[in-house]
Design a protein around this motif. Structure first.
Motif, PDB file in Angstrom:
ATOM      1  N   VAL A  79       0.842  -1.197   0.000  1.00 51.53           N
ATOM      2  CA  VAL A  79       0.000   0.000   0.000  1.00 51.53           C
ATOM      3  C   VAL A  79       0.877   1.248   0.000  1.00 51.53           C
ATOM      4  CG1 VAL A  79      -1.701   1.331   1.296  1.00 51.53           C
ATOM      5  CG2 VAL A  79      -1.926  -1.147   1.135  1.00 51.53           C
ATOM      6  N   ALA A  80       1.906   1.245   0.830  1.00 54.06           N
ATOM      7  CA  ALA A  80       2.788   2.404   0.925  1.00 54.06           C
ATOM      8  C   ALA A  80       3.463   2.700  -0.405  1.00 54.06           C
ATOM      9  CB  ALA A  80       3.844   2.165   2.018  1.00 54.06           C
ATOM     10  N   VAL A  81       3.982   1.662  -1.060  1.00 52.99           N
ATOM     11  CA  VAL A  81       4.670   1.858  -2.337  1.00 52.99           C
ATOM     12  C   VAL A  81       3.692   2.369  -3.396  1.00 52.99           C
ATOM     13  CG1 VAL A  81       5.829   0.665  -4.232  1.00 52.99           C
ATOM     14  CG2 VAL A  81       6.477   0.181  -1.868  1.00 52.99           C
ATOM     15  N   LEU A  82       2.521   1.762  -3.473  1.00 54.30           N
ATOM     16  CA  LEU A  82       1.533   2.175  -4.466  1.00 54.30           C
ATOM     17  C   LEU A  82       1.040   3.599  -4.244  1.00 54.30           C
ATOM     18  CD1 LEU A  82      -0.526  -1.132  -4.619  1.00 54.30           C
ATOM     19  CD2 LEU A  82       0.859  -0.182  -6.471  1.00 54.30           C
ATOM     20  N   ASP A 124      -5.324  11.509  -0.051  1.00 49.84           N
ATOM     21  CA  ASP A 124      -5.870  11.233  -1.384  1.00 49.84           C
ATOM     22  C   ASP A 124      -5.161  10.049  -2.013  1.00 49.84           C
ATOM     23  OD1 ASP A 124      -7.771  13.215  -1.369  1.00 49.84           O
ATOM     24  OD2 ASP A 124      -6.524  14.683  -2.408  1.00 49.84           O
ATOM     25  N   ALA A 125      -3.827  10.017  -1.869  1.00 56.95           N
ATOM     26  CA  ALA A 125      -3.048   8.924  -2.458  1.00 56.95           C
ATOM     27  C   ALA A 125      -3.409   7.592  -1.810  1.00 56.95           C
ATOM     28  CB  ALA A 125      -1.551   9.210  -2.298  1.00 56.95           C
ATOM     29  N   VAL A 126      -3.576   7.580  -0.504  1.00 58.17           N
ATOM     30  CA  VAL A 126      -3.964   6.352   0.189  1.00 58.17           C
ATOM     31  C   VAL A 126      -5.361   5.925  -0.244  1.00 58.17           C
ATOM     32  CG1 VAL A 126      -4.490   5.356   2.454  1.00 58.17           C
ATOM     33  CG2 VAL A 126      -2.455   6.775   2.165  1.00 58.17           C
ATOM     34  N   GLU A 147     -14.565  10.094   2.708  1.00 56.03           N
ATOM     35  CA  GLU A 147     -14.971  11.034   3.751  1.00 56.03           C
ATOM     36  C   GLU A 147     -14.717  10.450   5.138  1.00 56.03           C
ATOM     37  OE1 GLU A 147     -18.980  12.196   3.072  1.00 56.03           O
ATOM     38  OE2 GLU A 147     -18.534  13.290   1.223  1.00 56.03           O
ATOM     39  N   HIS A 148     -14.981   9.161   5.274  1.00 63.35           N
ATOM     40  CA  HIS A 148     -14.742   8.478   6.554  1.00 63.35           C
ATOM     41  C   HIS A 148     -13.254   8.522   6.893  1.00 63.35           C
ATOM     42  CE1 HIS A 148     -16.035   5.873   9.793  1.00 63.35           C
ATOM     43  NE2 HIS A 148     -15.161   4.949   9.470  1.00 63.35           N
ATOM     44  N   LEU A 149     -12.404   8.237   5.916  1.00 63.69           N
ATOM     45  CA  LEU A 149     -10.954   8.280   6.128  1.00 63.69           C
ATOM     46  C   LEU A 149     -10.499   9.666   6.541  1.00 63.69           C
ATOM     47  CD1 LEU A 149      -8.014   7.232   5.846  1.00 63.69           C
ATOM     48  CD2 LEU A 149      -8.166   7.812   3.401  1.00 63.69           C
ATOM     49  N   TYR A 150     -10.922  10.704   5.822  1.00 70.18           N
ATOM     50  CA  TYR A 150     -10.494  12.065   6.138  1.00 70.18           C
ATOM     51  C   TYR A 150     -10.959  12.477   7.536  1.00 70.18           C
ATOM     52  CZ  TYR A 150      -9.872  12.258   1.058  1.00 70.18           C
ATOM     53  OH  TYR A 150      -9.510  12.004  -0.234  1.00 70.18           O
TER      54      TYR A 150
END
Length: 279
Positions: free
Chosen positions: A48-51, A76-78, A90-93
């Motif tokens: 996930v981090a690399v992508l 946004d990238a994640v 929205e939940h993540l933010y």
């Protein structure tokens, strides 16, 4: 000032959400070569981090719920990497940026005007709810439609509780298997605004203890936005009834909404009157 004790539950919720979203993706879905057999499903944190173009340590700390700063660009990238839809983004933010907690709506937040709208919708069934789906007030048509819903005493006036704790709910609620996961996902989204609220936390703890079904659905960390639904109920007198369910919201009473059940067809419109008590 927001204390660490208040932020800690939000970080734990963020950690669980990211882990659940990561585990639902396969390497092939994100363009990685097929991986050998893995001990756990989904992508690894390093992938996930690399992508996403972020540091492995940073992403690991984010998923562990550590106190780190996350910019909108990085989130946004994640979100893109985890294939999040709008509700999930929205939940993540909300969780990552630790927005202030807001009190959930109560009956005291419903003005006389809102109550007038609620009761003026009769003969369409309608009920006033908050973000937890607590039933705060219902009009006469809604009371009549669900008057004999419970075979057990109703210990909690809540749309979700009334379904997952009622043994015959699947028999009466034709779309149960589709709609209950949607309600739980909506509840999870609303919970993002109330992580750490003692009332919410105790309510969720009790429901998970009472209903293994709810506990399993809750563990998925799925989130969803409100949207119009087609619902079907099997009433023992009126027969099969089909409704378009929508929600009315009010800028003057954030957190409250009126769920309205509009008959979808002429048979439902005609038979709905059979749910009303006779003189």
């Amino acid at each position: 000032m927001t204390t660490d004790a208040a932020i800690r539950p939000r970080r734990a919720e963020l950690a669980g959400f990211l882990k659940a979203r990561r585990e639902r993706l396969s390497p092939e879905e994100v363009g990685l070569p097929p991986a050998p057999r893995r001990r756990t499903p989904g992508l690894r944190r390093e992938e996930v981090a690399v992508l996403a173009g972020v540091g492995v340590t940073w992403y690991t700390w984010l998923e562990q719920g550590r106190p780190i700063n996350a910019s909108g660009q990085v989130l946004d990238a994640v979100a893109r990497t985890l294939r999040l839809d709008r509700a999930e983004r929205e939940h993540l933010y909300r969780l990552a940026e630790a927005t202030p907690l807001r009190a959930w709506g109560t009956t005291s937040g419903a003005s006389d005007a809102i109550r007038a709208v609620l009761h003026g919708l009769d003969p369409m069934p309608a009920t006033l709810i908050n973000g937890r789906f607590d039933i705060l007030e219902s009009n006469a048509a809604h009371v009549a439609l669900f008057a004999e819903w419970h075979t057990l005493p109703c210990v909690h006036k809540n749309l979700l509780w009334c379904c997952v704790t009622e043994p015959r709910a699947r028999e009466w609620f034709v779309d149960y298997e589709r709609e209950i996961p949607h309600l739980v996902a909506r509840l999870r989204s609303a919970y993002g605004r109330h992580v750490g609220d003692p009332t919410w936390e105790e309510d969720l703890r009790r429901l998970q203890e009472i209903s293994p079904e709810f506990a399993e659905l809750w563990s998925r960390h799925e989130v969803a936005e409100p949207r119009d639904r087609v619902l079907r109920f099997r009433h023992k007198v009126a027969g099969d009834l089909t409704f378009d369910r929508t929600e009315l919201t009010f800028p003057t009473a954030p957190g409250l909404s009126i769920a309205v059940y509009a008959p979808r067809d002429d048979p439902t419109r005609d038979h709905l009157r059979l749910t009303r008590p006779t003189a």
